[in-house]
Scaffold this motif. Sequence first.
Motif, PDB file in Angstrom:
ATOM      1  N   LEU A 182       0.747  -1.161   0.137  1.00 56.23           N
ATOM      2  CA  LEU A 182      -0.036   0.107   0.062  1.00 56.23           C
ATOM      3  C   LEU A 182       0.948   1.207  -0.061  1.00 56.23           C
ATOM      4  O   LEU A 182       0.446   2.323   0.226  1.00 56.23           O
ATOM      5  CB  LEU A 182      -1.089   0.003   1.250  1.00 56.23           C
ATOM      6  N   ASP A 183       2.018   1.106  -0.566  1.00 61.36           N
ATOM      7  CA  ASP A 183       3.206   2.172  -0.461  1.00 61.36           C
ATOM      8  C   ASP A 183       3.149   2.880  -1.494  1.00 61.36           C
ATOM      9  O   ASP A 183       3.313   2.464  -2.619  1.00 61.36           O
ATOM     10  CB  ASP A 183       4.519   1.379  -0.374  1.00 61.36           C
ATOM     11  N   PRO A 184       2.794   4.427  -1.479  1.00 64.63           N
ATOM     12  CA  PRO A 184       2.659   5.062  -2.630  1.00 64.63           C
ATOM     13  C   PRO A 184       3.833   5.407  -3.413  1.00 64.63           C
ATOM     14  O   PRO A 184       3.955   5.608  -4.427  1.00 64.63           O
ATOM     15  CB  PRO A 184       2.226   6.533  -2.044  1.00 64.63           C
ATOM     16  N   ALA A 185       4.951   5.314  -2.727  1.00 68.01           N
ATOM     17  CA  ALA A 185       6.338   5.529  -3.406  1.00 68.01           C
ATOM     18  C   ALA A 185       6.550   4.163  -4.247  1.00 68.01           C
ATOM     19  O   ALA A 185       7.013   4.190  -5.329  1.00 68.01           O
ATOM     20  CB  ALA A 185       7.508   5.673  -2.222  1.00 68.01           C
ATOM     21  N   ASP A 186       6.188   2.996  -3.841  1.00 64.68           N
ATOM     22  CA  ASP A 186       6.200   1.931  -4.607  1.00 64.68           C
ATOM     23  C   ASP A 186       5.438   2.078  -5.953  1.00 64.68           C
ATOM     24  O   ASP A 186       5.930   1.718  -6.872  1.00 64.68           O
ATOM     25  CB  ASP A 186       5.559   0.636  -3.793  1.00 64.68           C
ATOM     26  N   PHE A 187       4.048   2.622  -5.679  1.00 62.29           N
ATOM     27  CA  PHE A 187       3.277   2.562  -6.947  1.00 62.29           C
ATOM     28  C   PHE A 187       3.840   3.861  -7.974  1.00 62.29           C
ATOM     29  O   PHE A 187       3.793   3.534  -9.102  1.00 62.29           O
ATOM     30  CB  PHE A 187       1.896   2.978  -6.532  1.00 62.29           C
ATOM     31  N   ARG A 188       4.341   4.791  -7.477  1.00 65.53           N
ATOM     32  CA  ARG A 188       4.895   5.667  -8.238  1.00 65.53           C
ATOM     33  C   ARG A 188       6.273   5.316  -8.961  1.00 65.53           C
ATOM     34  O   ARG A 188       6.204   5.657  -9.995  1.00 65.53           O
ATOM     35  CB  ARG A 188       5.216   7.084  -7.357  1.00 65.53           C
ATOM     36  N   LEU A 189       7.153   4.501  -8.123  1.00 65.30           N
ATOM     37  CA  LEU A 189       8.250   3.695  -8.889  1.00 65.30           C
ATOM     38  C   LEU A 189       7.991   2.918 -10.196  1.00 65.30           C
ATOM     39  O   LEU A 189       8.409   2.958 -11.106  1.00 65.30           O
ATOM     40  CB  LEU A 189       9.048   3.271  -8.028  1.00 65.30           C
ATOM     41  N   LEU A 190       6.663   2.148  -9.674  1.00 65.03           N
ATOM     42  CA  LEU A 190       6.418   1.341 -10.778  1.00 65.03           C
ATOM     43  C   LEU A 190       5.882   2.188 -12.214  1.00 65.03           C
ATOM     44  O   LEU A 190       6.211   1.627 -13.305  1.00 65.03           O
ATOM     45  CB  LEU A 190       5.137   0.415 -10.304  1.00 65.03           C
ATOM     46  N   HIS A 191       5.159   3.102 -11.808  1.00 65.25           N
ATOM     47  CA  HIS A 191       4.769   3.937 -13.057  1.00 65.25           C
ATOM     48  C   HIS A 191       5.703   4.768 -13.501  1.00 65.25           C
ATOM     49  O   HIS A 191       5.204   5.482 -14.514  1.00 65.25           O
ATOM     50  CB  HIS A 191       3.347   4.709 -12.506  1.00 65.25           C
ATOM     51  N   GLN A 192       6.849   4.763 -12.976  1.00 59.69           N
ATOM     52  CA  GLN A 192       8.016   5.462 -13.821  1.00 59.69           C
ATOM     53  C   GLN A 192       8.050   4.940 -15.065  1.00 59.69           C
ATOM     54  O   GLN A 192       8.448   5.507 -15.959  1.00 59.69           O
ATOM     55  CB  GLN A 192       9.077   5.420 -12.954  1.00 59.69           C
ATOM     56  N   ALA A 193       7.605   3.574 -15.293  1.00 61.07           N
ATOM     57  CA  ALA A 193       7.693   2.874 -16.451  1.00 61.07           C
ATOM     58  C   ALA A 193       7.040   3.546 -17.631  1.00 61.07           C
ATOM     59  O   ALA A 193       7.248   3.678 -18.937  1.00 61.07           O
ATOM     60  CB  ALA A 193       7.320   1.428 -16.589  1.00 61.07           C
ATOM     61  N   MET A 194       5.851   4.233 -17.140  1.00 62.23           N
ATOM     62  CA  MET A 194       5.032   4.919 -18.298  1.00 62.23           C
ATOM     63  C   MET A 194       5.528   6.168 -18.680  1.00 62.23           C
ATOM     64  O   MET A 194       5.741   6.362 -19.800  1.00 62.23           O
ATOM     65  CB  MET A 194       3.542   5.140 -17.566  1.00 62.23           C
ATOM     66  N   HIS A 195       6.130   6.847 -17.561  1.00 60.94           N
ATOM     67  CA  HIS A 195       6.940   8.196 -18.063  1.00 60.94           C
ATOM     68  C   HIS A 195       8.258   7.666 -18.898  1.00 60.94           C
ATOM     69  O   HIS A 195       8.562   8.417 -19.941  1.00 60.94           O
ATOM     70  CB  HIS A 195       7.333   8.835 -16.898  1.00 60.94           C
ATOM     71  N   ASP A 196       8.824   6.729 -18.699  1.00 61.89           N
ATOM     72  CA  ASP A 196      10.047   6.350 -19.345  1.00 61.89           C
ATOM     73  C   ASP A 196       9.736   5.823 -20.880  1.00 61.89           C
ATOM     74  O   ASP A 196      10.550   5.990 -21.816  1.00 61.89           O
ATOM     75  CB  ASP A 196      10.904   5.095 -18.963  1.00 61.89           C
ATOM     76  N   ALA A 197       8.508   5.095 -20.743  1.00 62.65           N
ATOM     77  CA  ALA A 197       8.080   4.636 -22.187  1.00 62.65           C
ATOM     78  C   ALA A 197       7.949   5.873 -23.116  1.00 62.65           C
ATOM     79  O   ALA A 197       7.920   5.484 -24.445  1.00 62.65           O
ATOM     80  CB  ALA A 197       6.941   3.714 -22.114  1.00 62.65           C
ATOM     81  N   ALA A 198       7.504   6.877 -22.715  1.00 60.53           N
ATOM     82  CA  ALA A 198       7.155   8.064 -23.476  1.00 60.53           C
ATOM     83  C   ALA A 198       8.371   8.987 -23.648  1.00 60.53           C
ATOM     84  O   ALA A 198       8.115  10.232 -23.987  1.00 60.53           O
ATOM     85  CB  ALA A 198       6.014   8.744 -23.191  1.00 60.53           C
ATOM     86  N   ALA A 199       9.591   8.447 -23.489  1.00 61.16           N
ATOM     87  CA  ALA A 199      10.888   9.350 -23.374  1.00 61.16           C
ATOM     88  C   ALA A 199      11.886   8.756 -23.992  1.00 61.16           C
ATOM     89  O   ALA A 199      12.891   8.086 -23.509  1.00 61.16           O
ATOM     90  CB  ALA A 199      11.338   9.672 -21.961  1.00 61.16           C
ATOM     91  N   PRO A 200      11.908   8.614 -25.549  1.00 57.16           N
ATOM     92  CA  PRO A 200      12.925   7.944 -26.078  1.00 57.16           C
ATOM     93  C   PRO A 200      14.445   8.208 -25.660  1.00 57.16           C
ATOM     94  O   PRO A 200      14.705   9.472 -25.555  1.00 57.16           O
ATOM     95  CB  PRO A 200      12.697   8.292 -27.826  1.00 57.16           C
TER      96      PRO A 200
END
Length: 343
Positions: free
Chosen positions: A87-105
Amino acid sequence: MFRMYKHVLPEVDRELSYWESRAGEIPDEELRTQALGSIRTKRFHCQGGAVYAAADPASRPQLVSLIVALQTISDYLDNLCDRSSSLDPADFRLLHQAMHDAAAPGRGPVDYYGLRQTAGDGGYLAELVVTCQRSLAALPSYRVVLEPLERLITLYADLQVYKHIAPALREQRLRAWWQGHQEACPHLHWYEFAAAAGSTLGMFALFLAAAQPALEQEEAVAVSRGYFPHVSGLHILLDYLIDQEEDRREGDLNFCAYYEDTATLTDGLEEMAARALADVQALPAARFHRMVIEGLLALYLSDAKVREQEDVRHISRTIMRRSPLARLFFWMNSRYIRSKSKE
């Protein structure tokens, strides 16, 4: 629609078959279960999203690859957060860094699981990220869409963080988050704004725009505004509509539950659809975007889950009666589903 059924959907199936085989190789049992489950139960997200690839045959391979990979990341992480003990928001945010990286060639993947104990995914998520980057960079105007794309992804990631934290805190955090954006969308309830943030359709529309050789910045911004919040809101409210029974069973947050009753929910969906149709009228190729909205209604309202929920069946009939084009797409989608089930 001919291109969609003849070319795009078979290509989507091939892409998903590859990612399913990769998911099956994930060493960690929990990650493997959620990766496989997201593909097997949510593949229609990729199938529906890939309609944007049908609009540009010249860029179809790149668009199909990009849309399937990004949607697969989205569905995998959603499953992982929904079914996680964390239930760790930092964990969820780090996982979703993948979305940011996917849109940053060009940006290197990081350890997206750095705040949880796992046996690793064998490079599965990083490969999805790199696939998105490579396919996005192959589109001629990709640099022009990066800024509005990042804004949509930021909203998406924020939602995923707040909706997966401790249940007692979710509504409070979501309301506080909405208040920071309320001025831009004063007519929306907090749960309608949250729903709009959870859609990937605006991202896909930007991918299609990036396939144009000489896209202007103003055009990219217009596409983003044309989709957020009403097209995006309609998309996710329909998704939650058909998942109501499942979410009640699993104890998951469902934004449709915040409407007072079935009549209010029906009115809310119809108003969101009307606003969505009005918004896309200002975009180039407005007929295509209108078709997407009508197809969206048909895709969700033809889902087998609708038949299992009496209230949802009533809402589906009400909406379909008022949309002849959606009824046509409903019939076509139902025939496609039946044909696939016989294979």
